[in-house]
Scaffold this motif. Sequence first.
Motif, short mmCIF file in Angstrom:
data_model
loop_
_atom_site.label_atom_id
_atom_site.label_comp_id
_atom_site.label_asym_id
_atom_site.label_seq_id
_atom_site.Cartn_x
_atom_site.Cartn_y
_atom_site.Cartn_z
N GLY A 76 -11.65 14.91 7.97
CA GLY A 76 -11.40 15.28 6.59
C GLY A 76 -10.53 14.32 5.80
O GLY A 76 -10.22 14.58 4.63
N LYS A 77 -10.14 13.19 6.39
CA LYS A 77 -9.21 12.28 5.72
C LYS A 77 -9.95 11.14 5.02
O LYS A 77 -11.06 10.76 5.37
CB LYS A 77 -8.21 11.70 6.72
CG LYS A 77 -7.24 12.75 7.27
CD LYS A 77 -6.18 12.13 8.16
CE LYS A 77 -5.19 13.19 8.62
NZ LYS A 77 -4.14 12.60 9.50
N ALA A 78 -9.26 10.61 4.00
CA ALA A 78 -9.76 9.43 3.28
C ALA A 78 -9.00 8.21 3.81
O ALA A 78 -7.77 8.20 3.85
CB ALA A 78 -9.53 9.59 1.78
N LEU A 79 -9.75 7.17 4.20
CA LEU A 79 -9.18 6.01 4.88
C LEU A 79 -9.52 4.73 4.14
O LEU A 79 -10.67 4.53 3.72
CB LEU A 79 -9.73 5.95 6.31
CG LEU A 79 -9.41 4.71 7.13
CD1 LEU A 79 -7.93 4.68 7.52
CD2 LEU A 79 -10.27 4.69 8.41
N LEU A 80 -8.52 3.84 4.01
CA LEU A 80 -8.74 2.50 3.49
C LEU A 80 -8.85 1.52 4.65
O LEU A 80 -7.92 1.41 5.46
CB LEU A 80 -7.57 2.05 2.61
CG LEU A 80 -7.52 2.45 1.14
CD1 LEU A 80 -6.26 1.87 0.51
CD2 LEU A 80 -8.75 1.94 0.39
N TYR B 155 -5.30 7.84 -0.93
CA TYR B 155 -5.83 7.83 0.43
C TYR B 155 -4.80 8.39 1.40
O TYR B 155 -3.59 8.31 1.18
CB TYR B 155 -6.26 6.42 0.83
CG TYR B 155 -7.55 6.00 0.15
CD1 TYR B 155 -8.77 6.11 0.80
CD2 TYR B 155 -7.54 5.55 -1.16
CE1 TYR B 155 -9.96 5.76 0.18
CE2 TYR B 155 -8.71 5.20 -1.81
CZ TYR B 155 -9.92 5.30 -1.14
OH TYR B 155 -11.09 4.96 -1.76
N ASP B 156 -5.29 8.92 2.49
CA ASP B 156 -4.40 9.50 3.51
C ASP B 156 -3.76 8.42 4.37
O ASP B 156 -2.63 8.60 4.85
CB ASP B 156 -5.19 10.46 4.40
CG ASP B 156 -5.67 11.68 3.62
OD1 ASP B 156 -4.82 12.45 3.15
OD2 ASP B 156 -6.91 11.82 3.46
N CYS B 157 -4.48 7.32 4.58
CA CYS B 157 -3.94 6.27 5.45
C CYS B 157 -4.78 5.00 5.27
O CYS B 157 -5.84 5.00 4.65
CB CYS B 157 -3.95 6.71 6.91
SG CYS B 157 -5.52 7.37 7.48
N TRP B 158 -4.26 3.90 5.84
CA TRP B 158 -4.98 2.63 5.80
C TRP B 158 -4.86 1.96 7.17
O TRP B 158 -3.97 2.26 7.96
CB TRP B 158 -4.43 1.70 4.72
CG TRP B 158 -3.06 1.14 5.04
CD1 TRP B 158 -1.86 1.70 4.75
CD2 TRP B 158 -2.79 -0.09 5.73
NE1 TRP B 158 -0.84 0.92 5.22
CE2 TRP B 158 -1.37 -0.19 5.82
CE3 TRP B 158 -3.56 -1.10 6.29
CZ2 TRP B 158 -0.74 -1.27 6.44
CZ3 TRP B 158 -2.94 -2.18 6.91
CH2 TRP B 158 -1.55 -2.26 6.97
N VAL B 159 -5.77 1.03 7.43
CA VAL B 159 -5.72 0.28 8.68
C VAL B 159 -6.53 -1.00 8.50
O VAL B 159 -7.51 -1.03 7.74
CB VAL B 159 -6.26 1.10 9.86
CG1 VAL B 159 -7.77 1.30 9.76
CG2 VAL B 159 -5.88 0.47 11.19
N SER B 160 -6.11 -2.05 9.20
CA SER B 160 -6.90 -3.28 9.25
C SER B 160 -8.01 -3.11 10.27
O SER B 160 -7.79 -2.52 11.34
CB SER B 160 -6.02 -4.47 9.66
OG SER B 160 -6.82 -5.54 10.11
N LEU C 277 0.83 -1.21 0.00
CA LEU C 277 0.00 0.00 0.00
C LEU C 277 0.86 1.26 0.00
O LEU C 277 1.86 1.35 0.71
CB LEU C 277 -0.93 -0.01 1.21
CG LEU C 277 -1.92 -1.19 1.25
CD1 LEU C 277 -2.83 -1.09 2.45
CD2 LEU C 277 -2.73 -1.26 -0.03
N GLN C 278 0.44 2.22 -0.80
CA GLN C 278 1.21 3.46 -1.02
C GLN C 278 0.69 4.62 -0.18
O GLN C 278 0.64 5.76 -0.63
CB GLN C 278 1.16 3.82 -2.51
CG GLN C 278 1.69 2.74 -3.43
CD GLN C 278 3.13 2.39 -3.12
OE1 GLN C 278 3.98 3.28 -3.07
NE2 GLN C 278 3.41 1.12 -2.91
N CYS C 279 0.28 4.31 1.04
CA CYS C 279 -0.09 5.35 1.99
C CYS C 279 0.26 4.85 3.38
O CYS C 279 0.40 3.65 3.59
CB CYS C 279 -1.59 5.69 1.88
SG CYS C 279 -2.70 4.28 2.15
N PRO C 280 0.43 5.74 4.36
CA PRO C 280 0.86 5.31 5.69
C PRO C 280 -0.25 4.60 6.46
O PRO C 280 -1.43 4.78 6.17
CB PRO C 280 1.25 6.62 6.37
CG PRO C 280 0.46 7.67 5.67
CD PRO C 280 0.34 7.21 4.24
N VAL C 281 0.16 3.80 7.41
CA VAL C 281 -0.82 3.13 8.26
C VAL C 281 -1.36 4.13 9.28
O VAL C 281 -0.63 5.00 9.76
CB VAL C 281 -0.20 1.91 8.97
CG1 VAL C 281 0.90 2.32 9.93
CG2 VAL C 281 -1.25 1.10 9.68
#
Length: 729
Positions: A462-466, A528-533, A450-454
Amino acid sequence: MPHCSRRASAAPRLLISFTVPITTPLAPAPDDILREANALCEAHRFADALALLEPHVGHDAAADAAALAPALHLAALSATGTGDAPRAEALWMRCLAAKPDFAPAYTGLAALFAALGRFAQAEAVYQKLLVLTPADADARSNLGVVLQRQERYAEAEAAFRAVLAHHPAHADAHYNLGLLHQGQSRRAEAESAFRAAIAANARHAKAYNSLGTLLRDHGQGDAAAEAWRQALLIQPQYPEALNNLAMLFKASGKLAEAELAIRIALQIRPNFVDALNNLGCVLTDLKRAPEAEAAFRQTLALAPNHAEAHYNLGVALHALERLPEAEAAYRETVRRVPHRVEAYNNLACVLMALGRRSEALDVLHEAVAVRPDFAEAHFNLASLAKERGLLDEAEAGYRRALTANPDYGDAKFRLATLLISMGRFEEGFARYECRYAMPGFVHHATQRLLQCPVWQGEPLAGKALLLWQEDGLGDMLQFGRYARMLKDQGAAHVAFVCQRPLHRLFRGVEGIDAVLDHEAGAAASRQYDCWVSPISVPHRVRTTLDTIPAPLVFTPEPALVEQWGARLATLAPGPRIGIVWKGNPKHFNDAHRSLPSLAVLAPLWNVPGLRFVSLQKGRGEDEAQNPPASLPLLHLGTDVHDFVDTAAIIAHLDLVICVDTSTAHLAASLGKPCWVLLPHYDPDWRWMHGRDDSPWYPGTLRLFRQRADEAWSAVVERVRVACAGRFMA
């Protein structure tokens, strides 16, 4: 876990560098025979040379003439070449009796005694030779080796240094001094000596080989590989160097190259015991256990006392699930090598697999007695304690394993899940993040994909999250509830990346703005700004037992509810019970969590008036499609496309009874009463310990736990009684 043990060659071992000239002074007669025999020896045609000399040396006269000494010496060398040591010894003794000052015979006889391990005799012969030829540097160097073999290290070192004092470029003396230092763990001096040997003789293959071993043992793999390559450039048919290079390939995961190098070594020397053992280890790593077994058995045929081969044979048999044979191999190992704690540990693993847990416990305690800081034994002791419900003892065991080995990934993971199952969410979920540091877990690869920080818990406004699925379908149904919480924290856009069976279901979930498959999610991750499980969110938001969010809310599609209702209308009136008796066979604990067959649930049909509906999908469908006449069943699982269909069916049911699988999460999230049958062995951490309910699904989910040494039939009987109480009251 079981693991193979390999043995590298030339770990310091003494190799005498003899200077035994084949060309000898010729007797006045018969010169032509001596010349021809000498040529045959130089061509390694020793038997032919001995046959040629036989008419001249075959008799054992009372007193051999001094002129016969060269022929006797050459015959002795020929006998040595054919492997006839007694004949060679007798010939050299006759030679020296005939001519006591014949120095080449002393050299040959001393070398023979040394090769036979008769070191005291070899020493005596070298001492006599040095009386005759005090300046013989080769003899003094070889005397040093013999002294070293007798563990007279100071005298051996003095002998080598005496040679070098007068002959600073004597390559073999440097080499043998290097072996002495290597055996005494004097690394810097050993390396200096090997390099001096190479400086004196750039084609000293043995010095390169030993230098490589020294460098490898001190973590200089690249330099070691180069040293072994130099040894092989000088002497391509050098099995020890090939074997050593193979083990370096194995350590770096180049298993095909390792196998090739060892097989070449074995072509050169078919009975090379260490190479055969190492071949078995490489084949074990290649998951070719039958071939590995054959290699270890061949090793043991040549060297019955090879303890590592006994151990490694146990590993191969363990992998082949031939547990009684593996047990025998491990027991033979600990009989021969009582300090081999890995064998104790693997033996305990076999005993656990055979259901002999009390014996396994005793063996693990023996391992810890041998090595108190043996992490694997503490890990297995903890797992046995956990299985017996001794949770505090299990926790202490996992912590001891981590004290012994702070990088022990399995112990980190097991401690994390144990703490979660004990309701200690804060530490448990924090430790559960260890899965991202474990290469064997899919989570480890996600970070590079993934090309965004965890997301670490920082404000989401205001952020976009995966939300990224890495775990099973049931995990997502359980932890998908956190999407709503993340949205409430101000996330502008939440996309859920998941497997296709979840897509239709999650498109209607509150808090989720988009549903993507993994390929599309990875491609879009830069946006996306970030991702998390989802399973990491409880740690980020500090969930406790008292702050678990409400389950997901699914609203079955009305059209599908109507469609499946028509199928269910074919049932006679009465309470409708949905059943699932098998889970995904790829689950690590499926052998314990799934029921052997539909027939195990047969007692439920004894409750009058109940109507059973099969939701079974995949394995087990064949039983549902053709149930026995005594188990009337409406099977719908085969026609189910995804969870939306299952949800529509569950809407028509009064109860779902299932093993630990995703259907339980779906039913409970729909607010439908759900009874889950849990195995005694290693129940999933999400169901916690000592409870017959779940704080994740309050009021809807009931747990029926298998007790120790209890058959599934006893659990099903408790379910039958509960059904009778619920529907016949």
